[in-house]
Design a protein around this motif. Sequence first.
Motif, PDB file in Angstrom:
ATOM      1  N   LEU A 270      16.033  43.821  59.775  1.00  0.00           N
ATOM      2  CA  LEU A 270      15.592  42.434  59.930  1.00  0.00           C
ATOM      3  C   LEU A 270      16.290  41.479  58.975  1.00  0.00           C
ATOM      4  O   LEU A 270      16.107  40.264  59.083  1.00  0.00           O
ATOM      5  N   HIS A 271      17.064  42.005  58.051  1.00  0.00           N
ATOM      6  CA  HIS A 271      17.716  41.156  57.044  1.00  0.00           C
ATOM      7  C   HIS A 271      18.916  40.437  57.668  1.00  0.00           C
ATOM      8  O   HIS A 271      19.788  41.085  58.249  1.00  0.00           O
ATOM      9  N   PRO A 272      18.987  39.115  57.552  1.00  0.00           N
ATOM     10  CA  PRO A 272      20.078  38.373  58.209  1.00  0.00           C
ATOM     11  C   PRO A 272      21.452  38.668  57.637  1.00  0.00           C
ATOM     12  O   PRO A 272      22.467  38.403  58.284  1.00  0.00           O
ATOM     13  N   GLN A 273      21.516  39.258  56.424  1.00  0.00           N
ATOM     14  CA  GLN A 273      22.807  39.536  55.794  1.00  0.00           C
ATOM     15  C   GLN A 273      23.226  40.998  55.930  1.00  0.00           C
ATOM     16  O   GLN A 273      24.219  41.405  55.341  1.00  0.00           O
ATOM     17  N   VAL A 274      22.476  41.765  56.709  1.00  0.00           N
ATOM     18  CA  VAL A 274      22.758  43.194  56.834  1.00  0.00           C
ATOM     19  C   VAL A 274      22.972  43.556  58.295  1.00  0.00           C
ATOM     20  O   VAL A 274      22.142  43.246  59.149  1.00  0.00           O
ATOM     21  N   ASP A 275      24.092  44.219  58.568  1.00  0.00           N
ATOM     22  CA  ASP A 275      24.380  44.759  59.902  1.00  0.00           C
ATOM     23  C   ASP A 275      24.098  46.260  59.839  1.00  0.00           C
ATOM     24  O   ASP A 275      24.914  47.032  59.337  1.00  0.00           O
ATOM     25  N   LEU A 276      22.924  46.652  60.330  1.00  0.00           N
ATOM     26  CA  LEU A 276      22.485  48.045  60.252  1.00  0.00           C
ATOM     27  C   LEU A 276      22.849  48.774  61.540  1.00  0.00           C
ATOM     28  O   LEU A 276      22.516  48.327  62.632  1.00  0.00           O
ATOM     29  N   GLN A 277      23.514  49.916  61.415  1.00  0.00           N
ATOM     30  CA  GLN A 277      23.871  50.717  62.582  1.00  0.00           C
ATOM     31  C   GLN A 277      23.307  52.122  62.436  1.00  0.00           C
ATOM     32  O   GLN A 277      23.539  52.792  61.430  1.00  0.00           O
ATOM     33  N   PHE A 278      22.546  52.551  63.448  1.00  0.00           N
ATOM     34  CA  PHE A 278      22.110  53.940  63.538  1.00  0.00           C
ATOM     35  C   PHE A 278      23.161  54.699  64.334  1.00  0.00           C
ATOM     36  O   PHE A 278      23.508  54.303  65.447  1.00  0.00           O
ATOM     37  N   ILE A 279      23.658  55.795  63.776  1.00  0.00           N
ATOM     38  CA  ILE A 279      24.718  56.571  64.403  1.00  0.00           C
ATOM     39  C   ILE A 279      24.137  57.879  64.918  1.00  0.00           C
ATOM     40  O   ILE A 279      23.538  58.650  64.167  1.00  0.00           O
ATOM     41  N   GLY A 280      24.313  58.122  66.224  1.00  0.00           N
ATOM     42  CA  GLY A 280      23.763  59.310  66.848  1.00  0.00           C
ATOM     43  C   GLY A 280      24.785  60.417  67.019  1.00  0.00           C
ATOM     44  O   GLY A 280      25.963  60.269  66.664  1.00  0.00           O
ATOM     45  N   PRO A 281      24.348  61.563  67.565  1.00  0.00           N
ATOM     46  CA  PRO A 281      25.227  62.720  67.754  1.00  0.00           C
ATOM     47  C   PRO A 281      26.476  62.359  68.555  1.00  0.00           C
ATOM     48  O   PRO A 281      26.407  61.647  69.559  1.00  0.00           O
ATOM     49  N   GLY A 282      27.612  62.849  68.103  1.00  0.00           N
ATOM     50  CA  GLY A 282      28.867  62.611  68.802  1.00  0.00           C
ATOM     51  C   GLY A 282      29.526  61.298  68.461  1.00  0.00           C
ATOM     52  O   GLY A 282      30.666  61.050  68.868  1.00  0.00           O
ATOM     53  N   GLN A 283      28.828  60.428  67.715  1.00  0.00           N
ATOM     54  CA  GLN A 283      29.409  59.145  67.331  1.00  0.00           C
ATOM     55  C   GLN A 283      30.071  59.268  65.963  1.00  0.00           C
ATOM     56  O   GLN A 283      29.482  59.842  65.034  1.00  0.00           O
ATOM     57  N   PRO A 284      31.256  58.750  65.803  1.00  0.00           N
ATOM     58  CA  PRO A 284      31.882  58.761  64.479  1.00  0.00           C
ATOM     59  C   PRO A 284      31.209  57.740  63.563  1.00  0.00           C
ATOM     60  O   PRO A 284      30.684  56.726  64.035  1.00  0.00           O
TER      61      PRO A 284
END
Length: 488
Positions: A270-284
Motif C-alpha cells: 500500500l506504500h506509494p513509494q514501494v513497488d512490491l512484487q510477489f514472485i511465484g514458481p518458475g518466475q525469475p
Amino acid sequence: MSTLMIQGTTSDAGKSTLVTALCRWLRHQDVKVAPFKPQNMALNAAVTVDGGEIGRAQAVQAQAAHLEPHTDMNPVLLKPNTDVGAQVIIHGHAIGCMDAVAYHAYKPTALRAVLASHQRLLASYDTIVVEGAGSPAEINLRAGDIANMGFAEAVDCPVILIADIDKGGVFAHLVGTLALLSESEQARIKGFVINRFRGDIALLQPGLDWLEAHTGKPVLGVLPYLHDLHLEAEDAVNAHQGAKALDALRVVVPVLPRISNHTDFDPLRLHPQVDLQFIGPGQPIPPAHLIILPGSKSVSADLAFLRQYGWDQAITRHLRYGGKLLGICGGLQMLGQRIDDPLGLEGPAGSQAALGLLNFVTTLQAQKRLTRVSGHLQLDQARVGGYEIHAGRSAGPALERPLLYLDSGEADGALSEDGQIAGTYLHGLFESPQASQALLQWAGLAQAQALDYAALRERDIERLAQSVEAHLDTELLRQLCGVPACKN
C-alpha cells in the motif's frame, strides 16, 4: 445473548469482510459484540492477549469490535504444512500434526473446544457474530462438520448466506447452496446478502425479486464494490497495488509453498513509494533494491523449493550487485548456516544446510514462542512493534549484532557487518510507521515516507460499517442479532 452466523456460497465470498463490518456496525449501536470463527484454515496468524495464536482475520474483526484478540475467537486453527496435513491448534496452542483422516476422527473433540469457547464468549458479550468457512454445501465435508451448519445446528443460531456477484453466477450460487442443505439447515438461512456489486441496482432488481419469490427468503441487501478497500487476507496472497512513483523502491518477495503471515507485506503493497512484487514458481527474480524472504510453516521444505527454482543463486547475484536482503521469521532461519530438526517436526529428523549468509544455526523445538513485543531497531533507533510465532531457536555469532532490541532487553535478529543483510523473528514490523520508514531508508529509499498503516485499516473498517448502515436491512439485522429496534 445471541449468535448470528455468516456463511458463504464459496471461499472469498465476503464472510470475513461482512463479519468485520457487522462487528463495527454493532459497536456503533453500543452493542458488546465479539467475533468468532469455529474452525479456520490459514497460515496468516496473530498472537492473542492470552498468549496463543488465531487466524489473522479474527484479529482484525476483534479490532472492529474494539477488543483485544483472544484465543476463544478462533478455537480451532489448522495451519497446513504439507498438501495432505496440517498443524492443529486448539485454543491457541499446537497439539500436533494430522492428516485429513486423523483430523476427521478428531472432530468430535474439536467441537467440544469450539462449544466451550462459544459459551465463554456468550457469558461476556451481548452478540456473537460467527464466520463460517468455505461453503456449507461442500458435500464431502458435511459429516462431522464444525465449521458451518454443524456449528449452527449445535448452538441453534440463525444464518445469513453471502455471495460474491463480482465473479458471476450469484443466483446459481445462492439457490444451489440452499438446495444442497437439509430442511433444518435451509430453515436456518434467514436471508441473503449479495456482495461486491458494481452498476445500477435497478438492473439487478428483477433478479432480487425472483430470488425472494423462488426461495421465500429475503435479500437483506446488496453491498457495493468498495474500491481500494484493504483488509488483511485470511490466506490468499493479495498482489494488488495502486499507482506507484516512477522512482519507487523495488521490493521482491518469493512466494514459497508454505508462506506464512504474508500480511507482513501489506504495508509495503500500500506504500506509494514501494513497488512490491510477489514472485511465484518458475518466475525469475527481477532486479530489485530489496529481497525479503518471508515466514514459512515448513522452513526446510520451502528452502529446498527456493533452491529448486534457482532463487538462491538469484539472491547471491542480488547481493553481489549491492542489493539488500531481509529475512523474517522462517526467512531469518534460511539466512543462517544450518537448520537442525532433531525431533522431526518438519519431516525426517536431521539437519539441512541453510543459505550460509549469516553465522548462526537454528534448532527447531516443539514449543512455539508466541508473544507480542515492542522495541527499537538499531536503524535510527526507530520504534517497532509486532509479534513472534516460531518454533525455532537461533544461536551464533551473527546474532551478536541484532537488528533490534525488545523493550524486555532481549536482542532479536541480526544485521550483517556490511549492513547489507538483516533478519528478524518479528512479524508486523512494517506496520510501525517509524520502523517501516527506517527499513525503507536502509533498503535505499532516501526520502521514505512514514505510512500510518493502522490508520488505513481503521478507515476501511469504518467504510465497511457505513456500507452496512447504508445498504442492508438494519432492522432485520437488529432482530437477528438480538438488538432492540432503533428508536426514531
